[in-house]
Design an enzyme around this catalytic site. Structure first.
Site, PDB file in Angstrom:
ATOM      1  N   LYS A 154      -6.842   5.364 -19.861  1.00 43.87           N
ATOM      2  CA  LYS A 154      -7.072   5.765 -21.239  1.00 43.87           C
ATOM      3  C   LYS A 154      -5.847   5.471 -22.116  1.00 43.87           C
ATOM      4  CE  LYS A 154     -11.026   7.353 -19.641  1.00 43.87           C
ATOM      5  NZ  LYS A 154     -10.889   7.384 -18.185  1.00 43.87           N
ATOM      6  N   ARG A 161       0.827  -1.203   0.000  1.00 45.18           N
ATOM      7  CA  ARG A 161       0.000   0.000   0.000  1.00 45.18           C
ATOM      8  C   ARG A 161       0.866   1.260   0.000  1.00 45.18           C
ATOM      9  NH1 ARG A 161      -1.600   2.611   4.402  1.00 45.18           N
ATOM     10  NH2 ARG A 161      -1.580   0.764   5.729  1.00 45.18           N
ATOM     11  N   TYR A 176     -14.091  17.346 -17.193  1.00 43.61           N
ATOM     12  CA  TYR A 176     -14.698  16.040 -17.003  1.00 43.61           C
ATOM     13  C   TYR A 176     -15.745  16.120 -15.891  1.00 43.61           C
ATOM     14  CZ  TYR A 176     -15.072  11.265 -15.204  1.00 43.61           C
ATOM     15  OH  TYR A 176     -15.544  10.062 -14.728  1.00 43.61           O
ATOM     16  N   ASP A 207      -5.315  18.528 -16.134  1.00 41.81           N
ATOM     17  CA  ASP A 207      -5.734  17.195 -16.558  1.00 41.81           C
ATOM     18  C   ASP A 207      -5.277  17.033 -18.004  1.00 41.81           C
ATOM     19  OD1 ASP A 207      -7.045  14.950 -17.522  1.00 41.81           O
ATOM     20  OD2 ASP A 207      -8.905  15.337 -16.429  1.00 41.81           O
TER      21      ASP A 207
END
Length: 372
Positions: free
Chosen positions: A196, A47, A99, A171
């Protein structure tokens, strides 16, 4: 180095033990100490750190020209962690064209927590300047924007943010570092949905943050990455790293096809408007040439009529998959307002298109038969 060389070298690490040219995936969640109770390689628990994730994070930093890269379990997880690094009472200035999940995160999660935000058309630089408050700590850009493909002047907006002692975040999912490097344009942080173009095959969920400098804010985000635990699995990191190797080749091929598709649609009588940075009638043409190396492989098209006509059109397509997301090797098309829901401000006749690796002539023929 040219991008293709950089992408390969950043992800190519010959295994020192076996000589394997493809690095192994370190799936272990925990790491053993030696007899002296020491960690041989400073890895304690996946983690907080893992060799496979660390390799991806280093590659991400190299691709964007940053000092520090961080990988997350999704683009939203990356965005969430960045907002979490701010303080209650801080203000975020967000682009109107962004977005839809970004303002949803601010409104539904962080506004009740104490973060304030407002939205502005970032193509209007005077409006940007007047919308920066005394407590503004972050200016969030998205360029090209989703789904209207508007362009933000990153050099100017980052300067306005810095004048107010705020950080500028971009972004960069739609452009990728193949076409645009916001850190070179004085932004402080770049965000990606690595789901993406980085992964490129619609088979892994991921996100990333890349920081221009390793400073106190960067360290705070790194600490939150471990504490919040929204990190990708080692296998997911390996898949994204594999996708990076072909990112430049895929992006250029998809972009060439997108240009041909956009030009076909732009002259079709059944089409009201095409939004694509590669068209000569794009309102931000000069700025595109100034800060981008190409127009990308995403476009939006508004067909004549409303939602019914748009949905009827995509229902007739044979080669385009009707699905959300973008950046994969297959071409996708979606009625964007349906995806965003009842609060969507996207035009009802707008379709968002992600161009894949099919031949341009085949995609154009499919569009032509569906537009009849």
């Amino acid at each position: 180095m040219h991008f293709d060389t950089l992408a390969l070298r950043a992800t190519h690490q010959t295994d020192p033990t076996t000589g394997a040219v493809v690095p192994p995936i370190h799936l272990s969640t925990t790491f053993a100490r030696n007899e002296a109770n020491e960690l041989p390689a400073d890895y304690l628990y996946t983690r907080t750190s893992n060799p496979t994730r660390e390799a991806l994070e280093q590659a991400l930093a190299k691709l964007e020209g940053g000092a520090v890269g961080m990988a997350f379990s999704s683009g939203q997880a990356a965005t969430m962690t960045l907002f979490q690094a701010l303080r209650p009472g801080d203000h975020v200035l967000l682009a109107t064209q962004a977005y839809y999940g970004t303002p949803a995160l601010l409104e539904q999660v962080f506004h009740p927590w104490g973060l304030t935000y407002s939205r502005v058309d970032m193509s209007d630089l005077d409006a940007v300047q007047s919308s920066i408050h005394e407590n503004t700590r972050m200016v969030w850009c998205e360029t090209p924007s989703n789904p209207m493909l508007t362009i933000t002047d990153l050099l100017t907006v980052s300067r306005l943010a810095h004048d107010a002692d705020a950080i500028c975040v971009c972004d960069n999912t739609w452009a990728t570092p193949v076409l645009q490097r916001p850190l070179d344009l004085n932004c402080d942080v770049v965000m990606h949905s690595t789901t993406k173009y980085f992964s490129g095959h619609s088979d892994v969920l991921g996100g990333a943050l890349i920081f221009k400098r390793n400073n106190a804010f960067t360290e705070r985000v790194r600490s939150l990455q471990g504490h919040l635990g929204a990190v990708p699995s080692p296998f997911d990191c390996w898949l994204v790293s594999r996708g990076i190797k072909t990112l430049g080749v895929r992006m250029r091929a998809q972009m060439a096809t997108a240009q041909a598709v956009a030009e076909f649609l732009d002259g079709h009588p059944a089409v009201e408007q095409v939004h694509y940075p590669g068209l000569p009638n794009h309102p931000d043409r000069a700025l595109i040439h100034q800060q981008m190396n190409g127009p990308g492989a995403m476009l939006s098209v508004q067909v004549r009529g409303g939602a019914n006509e748009a949905i009827r059109f995509i229902g007739k397509l044979r080669l385009f998959t009707r699905a959300t997301s973008l950046g994969g090797v297959e071409s996708l098309i979606e009625h964007r307002a349906s995806v965003e829901g009842h609060n969507s401000t996207t035009p009802q006749n707008l379709l968002r298109v992600s161009i894949g690796l099919e031949h341009a002539e085949d995609l154009i023929a499919d569009l032509a038969q569906a537009l009849v």
